[in-house]
Design an enzyme around this catalytic site. Structure first.
Site, PDB file in Angstrom:
ATOM      1  N   ARG A  99       0.835  -1.218   0.000  1.00  0.00           N
ATOM      2  CA  ARG A  99       0.000   0.000   0.000  1.00  0.00           C
ATOM      3  C   ARG A  99       0.865   1.262   0.000  1.00  0.00           C
ATOM      4  NH1 ARG A  99      -3.011  -3.738  -0.560  1.00  0.00           N
ATOM      5  NH2 ARG A  99      -5.146  -3.907   0.219  1.00  0.00           N
ATOM      6  N   SER A 124     -10.296  -0.467   3.637  1.00  0.00           N
ATOM      7  CA  SER A 124      -9.543  -0.715   4.879  1.00  0.00           C
ATOM      8  C   SER A 124      -9.031   0.615   5.413  1.00  0.00           C
ATOM      9  CB  SER A 124      -8.332  -1.608   4.610  1.00  0.00           C
ATOM     10  OG  SER A 124      -8.735  -2.839   4.095  1.00  0.00           O
ATOM     11  N   GLU A 136      -4.537   4.054   6.349  1.00  0.00           N
ATOM     12  CA  GLU A 136      -4.304   3.919   4.907  1.00  0.00           C
ATOM     13  C   GLU A 136      -4.735   5.170   4.142  1.00  0.00           C
ATOM     14  OE1 GLU A 136      -5.917   1.294   1.770  1.00  0.00           O
ATOM     15  OE2 GLU A 136      -5.185  -0.320   3.053  1.00  0.00           O
TER      16      GLU A 136
HETATM   17  N1  EPU Z   1     -10.573 -10.423  10.762  1.00  0.00           N
HETATM   18  C1  EPU Z   1     -11.178 -10.491  11.986  1.00  0.00           C
HETATM   19  N2  EPU Z   1     -12.082  -9.516  12.317  1.00  0.00           N
HETATM   20  C2  EPU Z   1     -12.382  -8.511  11.470  1.00  0.00           C
HETATM   21  C3  EPU Z   1     -11.756  -8.459  10.207  1.00  0.00           C
HETATM   22  C4  EPU Z   1     -10.843  -9.423   9.867  1.00  0.00           C
HETATM   23  O1  EPU Z   1     -10.956 -11.380  12.778  1.00  0.00           O
HETATM   24  O2  EPU Z   1     -13.218  -7.669  11.839  1.00  0.00           O
HETATM   25  C5  EPU Z   1      -9.653 -11.505  10.380  1.00  0.00           C
HETATM   26  C6  EPU Z   1     -10.336 -12.419   9.363  1.00  0.00           C
HETATM   27  O3  EPU Z   1     -11.015 -13.426   9.993  1.00  0.00           O
HETATM   28  C7  EPU Z   1      -9.184 -12.931   8.552  1.00  0.00           C
HETATM   29  C8  EPU Z   1      -8.152 -11.832   8.636  1.00  0.00           C
HETATM   30  O4  EPU Z   1      -8.559 -10.956   9.673  1.00  0.00           O
HETATM   31  O5  EPU Z   1      -8.645 -14.074   9.156  1.00  0.00           O
HETATM   32  C9  EPU Z   1      -7.989 -11.096   7.330  1.00  0.00           C
HETATM   33  O6  EPU Z   1      -9.223 -10.496   6.945  1.00  0.00           O
HETATM   34  P1  EPU Z   1      -9.601 -10.255   5.406  1.00  0.00           P
HETATM   35  O7  EPU Z   1      -9.404 -11.481   4.606  1.00  0.00           O
HETATM   36  O8  EPU Z   1     -10.928  -9.586   5.363  1.00  0.00           O
HETATM   37  O9  EPU Z   1      -8.481  -9.271   4.875  1.00  0.00           O
HETATM   38  P2  EPU Z   1      -7.821  -7.977   5.513  1.00  0.00           P
HETATM   39  O10 EPU Z   1      -6.409  -8.302   5.871  1.00  0.00           O
HETATM   40  O11 EPU Z   1      -8.689  -7.427   6.588  1.00  0.00           O
HETATM   41  C10 EPU Z   1      -6.815  -7.114   3.266  1.00  0.00           C
HETATM   42  C11 EPU Z   1      -6.779  -5.824   2.513  1.00  0.00           C
HETATM   43  C12 EPU Z   1      -8.078  -5.617   1.762  1.00  0.00           C
HETATM   44  C13 EPU Z   1      -8.259  -6.777   0.797  1.00  0.00           C
HETATM   45  C14 EPU Z   1      -8.259  -8.094   1.606  1.00  0.00           C
HETATM   46  C15 EPU Z   1      -8.291  -9.311   0.707  1.00  0.00           C
HETATM   47  C16 EPU Z   1      -5.311  -4.353   3.756  1.00  0.00           C
HETATM   48  C17 EPU Z   1      -5.193  -3.166   4.660  1.00  0.00           C
HETATM   49  N3  EPU Z   1      -6.535  -4.716   3.431  1.00  0.00           N
HETATM   50  O12 EPU Z   1      -7.821  -6.984   4.259  1.00  0.00           O
HETATM   51  O13 EPU Z   1      -7.952  -4.429   1.003  1.00  0.00           O
HETATM   52  O14 EPU Z   1      -9.464  -6.651   0.067  1.00  0.00           O
HETATM   53  O15 EPU Z   1      -7.056  -8.184   2.386  1.00  0.00           O
HETATM   54  O16 EPU Z   1      -7.075  -9.461   0.030  1.00  0.00           O
HETATM   55  O17 EPU Z   1      -4.297  -4.899   3.333  1.00  0.00           O
HETATM   56  C18 EPU Z   1      -8.323  -2.078   1.126  1.00  0.00           C
HETATM   57  O18 EPU Z   1      -7.107  -1.930   1.121  1.00  0.00           O
HETATM   58  O19 EPU Z   1      -9.115  -1.087   1.159  1.00  0.00           O
HETATM   59  C19 EPU Z   1      -8.878  -3.412   1.146  1.00  0.00           C
HETATM   60  C20 EPU Z   1     -10.186  -3.633   1.288  1.00  0.00           C
END
Ligand code: EPU
Length: 363
Positions: free
Chosen positions: A175, A259, A359
């Site tokens: 990012r 995010s 972000e």
């Molecule tokens: N999780 C929780 N509670 C929550 C949210 C997430 O326990 O409220 C846990 C989930 O269970 C999962 C882990 O966190 O095990 C990861 O969650 P998720 O797959 O939703 O991905 P993320 O790491 O929260 C990132 C990106 C997203 C992207 C997704 C999928 C960043 C900051 N965010 O989110 O990007 O869509 O992976 O690849 O890297 C964005 O940048 O705006 C964005 C949406």
């Protein structure tokens, strides 16, 4: 203002007191005191050639999906509206597609698939514009923009000179890119210094689906697909859209900026320390030996899901996303968003010793 360049007449109109509410995905109410629409390189050259506007501070606005407006915007807002998608070249290895910075990102993803050019499908439904995509090196479901990036064209906002950057010159990180850094030394950072006009993507002909993310694997199993060699780009696109729609709020319905924090990385020692106290912490080992933690998990563990400050709230299905619960009629303010964000940062720091980094760009 009308300027005769000798060849063409360039028309540049600066609008006053333009509402930015429809132009930011949070739906925060704020105004641009002055705004110029940039539909071509010539439009920007006209602004930069104008004695009144040449040296005033400027703010480049793309899709408005990664900003928090904390008040009216005083710098001249340059609203990027450069359009067009085309296939520019083809070799035995790849297609190169070019898109205007003002194109909607998701529309570009759909357009490439309709042309039979796979490669961007994992990045479906990411809000925002093409021009903003390299700035924060957008990524989702195992693909980052840098994996498909060829080069971009930009214009220096001081000199009006056009230049082209390749991937190495963009200095992509998680990012992150050269466009997010202030110019500490000449040529070092381009934050606020340039306007991206066009971006080119290299789409390899040896396409293979990028699966592997638990959410995508689940959709694949639900669809009854067992042989991943048979998976098409259109299927990956459909699955990514389904996963995102289930987890992430549609900004047209519930304002948000995706995010709100980056996923932090820690050393293996720090991670072991946290696991000893919080055995369930979601963590992923990275190629460089560091460990990435799921910020959404940390925020949820601190009890923030569904909590609010004024009309700014933590989304109840994904704690990493802050939303505008007041809609367009009664929107949250940027101040409320930032108060909520700071309270989250403090509690995550107190409990885990980790500083979450926002972000979006705070304006
Ligand atoms: N999780 C929780 N509670 C929550 C949210 C997430 O326990 O409220 C846990 C989930 O269970 C999962 C882990 O966190 O095990 C990861 O969650 P998720 O797959 O939703 O991905 P993320 O790491 O929260 C990132 C990106 C997203 C992207 C997704 C999928 C960043 C900051 N965010 O989110 O990007 O869509 O992976 O690849 O890297 C964005 O940048 O705006 C964005 C949406």
């Amino acid at each position: 203002m009308v300027e005769d360049t000798g060849e063409t007449i360039l028309q540049m109109v600066v609008e006053k007191n333009v509402s930015l509410q429809p132009l930011n995905s949070f739906g925060i109410a704020a105004k641009a005191l002055q705004l110029a629409r940039v539909a071509s390189e010539a439009d920007l050259q006209a602004v930069l050639a104008d004695a009144q506007w040449r040296s005033v501070p400027k703010f480049v606005l793309g899709g408005g999906s990664n900003i928090v407006l904390t008040g009216d915007v005083r710098p001249l807002v340059l609203k990027v509206e450069i359009m067009g998608c085309r296939l520019v070249s083809e070799t035995a290895r790849q297609w190169v597609v070019e898109a205007g910075a003002g194109e909607n990102w998701h529309a570009l993803v759909e357009w490439t698939l309709a042309q039979g050019l796979p490669g961007l499908e994992n990045l479906a439904l990411i809000p925002g514009s093409v021009g903003a995509s390299p700035v924060q090196n957008i990524g989702a479901y195992g693909v980052e923009l840098q994996d498909r990036f060829e080069s971009l064209d930009a214009i220096d906002l001081e000199t009006g000179q056009s230049f082209t950057l390749n991937a190495a010159q963009c200095a992509f990180g998680y990012r992150d890119s050269v466009f997010k850094h202030l110019p500490a030394a000449p040529g070092m950072g381009l934050a606020g210094k340039a306007l991206i006009t066009r971006v080119r993507f290299a789409l390899p002909k040896s396409w293979k689906p990028v699966l592997g993310y638990a959410d995508l694997e689940r959709r694949m199993a639900q669809a009854g697909v067992t042989d991943r060699r048979q998976v098409t780009a259109q299927q990956v696109f459909d699955w990514v859209c389904e996963v995102r729609r289930a987890k992430l709020p549609d900004p047209a319905v519930l304002g948000n900026a995706g995010s709100f924090f980056k996923n932090p990385t820690v050393s293996p020692d720090q991670c072991a320390d946290i696991i000893a106290r919080e055995p369930k912490v979601v963590h992923y080992p990275m190629a460089d030996g560091s460990i990435k933690l799921a910020a959404g998990w940390l925020i949820e563990a601190c009890g923030w899901k569904g909590k609010s400050v004024g009309h700014a709230a933590v989304y109840d299905k994904q704690a990493l996303v802050l939303v505008n619960r007041g809609g367009r009629a009664n929107p949250c303010t940027g101040g409320e968003v930032m108060t909520l964000a700071k309270a989250i940062q403090t509690s995550v720091y107190e409990r885990f010793g980790i500083r979450l980094e926002p972000e979006p760009v705070v304006v």
